[in-house]
Design an enzyme around this catalytic site. Structure first.
Site, PDB file in Angstrom:
ATOM      1  CG  ASN A 294       9.572   6.596  26.225  1.00  0.00           C
ATOM      2  OD1 ASN A 294       9.566   6.288  27.343  1.00  0.00           O
ATOM      3  ND2 ASN A 294       8.815   7.145  25.360  1.00  0.00           N
ATOM      4  CB  ALA A 295      10.952   1.284  27.757  1.00  0.00           C
TER       5      ALA A 295
ATOM      6  N   GLY B  38       9.673   3.901  31.918  1.00  0.00           N
ATOM      7  CA  GLY B  38       8.988   3.198  32.877  1.00  0.00           C
ATOM      8  C   GLY B  38       8.570   4.265  33.943  1.00  0.00           C
TER       9      GLY B  38
ATOM     10  CB  CYS C 269      -1.107   3.620  34.094  1.00  0.00           C
ATOM     11  SG  CYS C 269      -0.089   5.032  34.061  1.00  0.00           S
TER      12      CYS C 269
ATOM     13  CB  ILE D 143      -2.253  10.138  20.364  1.00  0.00           C
ATOM     14  CG1 ILE D 143      -1.069  10.412  19.517  1.00  0.00           C
ATOM     15  CG2 ILE D 143      -3.727  10.294  19.656  1.00  0.00           C
ATOM     16  CD1 ILE D 143      -0.799   9.310  18.407  1.00  0.00           C
ATOM     17  CG  ASN D 144       0.776   8.488  26.361  1.00  0.00           C
ATOM     18  OD1 ASN D 144       1.869   8.602  26.064  1.00  0.00           O
ATOM     19  ND2 ASN D 144       0.020   8.331  27.472  1.00  0.00           N
ATOM     20  CB  THR D 145       4.019   6.728  23.136  1.00  0.00           C
ATOM     21  OG1 THR D 145       3.786   6.090  24.269  1.00  0.00           O
ATOM     22  CG2 THR D 145       4.808   7.864  23.237  1.00  0.00           C
TER      23      THR D 145
ATOM     24  N   GLY E  10       1.648  14.610  19.026  1.00  0.00           N
ATOM     25  CA  GLY E  10       2.233  13.524  18.116  1.00  0.00           C
ATOM     26  C   GLY E  10       2.759  13.899  17.003  1.00  0.00           C
TER      27      GLY E  10
ATOM     28  N   GLY F  94       7.050  17.407  21.863  1.00  0.00           N
ATOM     29  CA  GLY F  94       7.631  16.487  22.647  1.00  0.00           C
ATOM     30  C   GLY F  94       8.849  15.997  22.162  1.00  0.00           C
TER      31      GLY F  94
END
Length: 311
Positions: A75-76, A78, A136, A197-199, A249, A271
């Site tokens: 995903n992007a 944003g 970020c 974790i994040n992506t 994750g 998620g």
């Protein structure tokens, strides 16, 4: 959908948080909660993490913004969101009435933005905890992500800690050579809980057009493909710090969740699976109860941290 077996106690304590079960919906995959009300009983979820918020509304990236992969998605988006003020006014009343703990994920591009966002959220009634997205870019430091430098991470967590008394979760990035110094810096600066974790940065190619499949070219990979990476990083953090960890994750079913719990994670976030099975969080909680009940556990607390290495 069958109820969670009453003979198994799924309640957990995660730092200052008390949850009815260890299954939490992950930020960015569950909207602001209300969107999923037609599909799942939101009162049976351990906690809801809302879509990441910024001080001001954001439109996000142009489409296409999501592409499916063989083992998940990229995903992007944003970080599109309604902003803190609109969230408090339009989204929080529904969430407040649920009785399910609400965790608000938020972000900024400077330390000052993080502090201001936390200060605004601190005044919103009904928030159980804040989750800080440190993946970020810091616009004052040439775009380096806060979550890749222990010094920067420590400063943002210290600033947020000054701005709020709410329980503070720091969501760690996997995009570092060694996650342990970041975990240590976050805890030293005042984090109550760590989540990870994040992506993972990734991309996809549209072979017919020979162009990027995403307008942004790159995005964040999530889903089953990243679970082995997530397990390894969660294990490393659990050995490095004396703080509760929420693992995430690639969790697709109860067995995946149980792998994180046996490592020592106090809870999990689910998620990408929410896009496929909107009721997955409830289903996974039920599956955990069934697994534990069939093996004679009275509660999930007896199972957490039972992983062993060596003979």
């Amino acid at each position: 959908m069958p109820a969670i077996p009453s003979r198994v106690d799924l309640s957990v304590r995660v730092g200052p948080l008390e949850l009815r079960n260890p299954v939490i919906t992950a930020s960015g995959t569950f909207g602001y909660g209300e969107e999923f009300a037609p599909f799942a009983d939101l009162r049976r979820i351990g906690a809801i993490v809302v879509k990441g918020l910024s001080l001001q509304p954001r439109d996000g990236n142009p489409p296409p913004r999501i592409v499916e992969t063989r083992a998940g998605m990229i995903n992007a988006i944003g970080l599109q969101n309604v902003g803190v003020a609109a969230f408090a006014r339009e989204k929080m009343p529904f969430l407040r009435d649920l009785g399910t703990p609400v965790i608000v994920n938020f972000f900024g591009n400077t330390v000052e933005e993080y502090e201001a966002c936390a200060s605004e959220l601190d005044r919103v009634e009904g928030i159980a905890a804040l989750e800080v997205n440190v993946s970020c870019p810091n616009v004052k430091a040439g775009g380096i992500a806060f979550g890749t430098d222990p010094g920067l991470l420590g400063r943002v967590v210290e600033g947020v800690r000054r701005a709020t008394d709410l329980p503070l979760i720091v969501k760690l990035s996997p995009n570092v050579a060694d996650v342990r110094p970041l975990a240590e810096a976050a805890v030293a600066a005042g984090a109550d809980i760590l989540s990870l974790i994040n992506t993972i940065p990734a991309m996809a190619v549209d072979l017919e057009s020979r162009r990027p499949a995403l307008a942004n070219v790159t995005g964040g990979l999530s889903g089953p493909a990243i679970k082995p990476v997530a397990l390894r990083l969660a294990w490393e953090v659990l050995q490095a710090v004396d703080a509760p960890v929420i693992g995430m994750g690639g969790i697709w079913d109860a067995r995946d969740a149980l792998e994180f719990l046996c490592l020592g994670c106090r809870a999990v976030q689910v998620g990408t699976v929410n896009f496929v099975r909107p009721w997955a969080a409830v289903e996974i909680a039920d599956g955990i109860a069934r697994y534990l009940g069939e093996r004679g556990y009275a509660g999930v607390g007896e199972f957490i941290g039972t992983f062993r290495v060596g003979p």
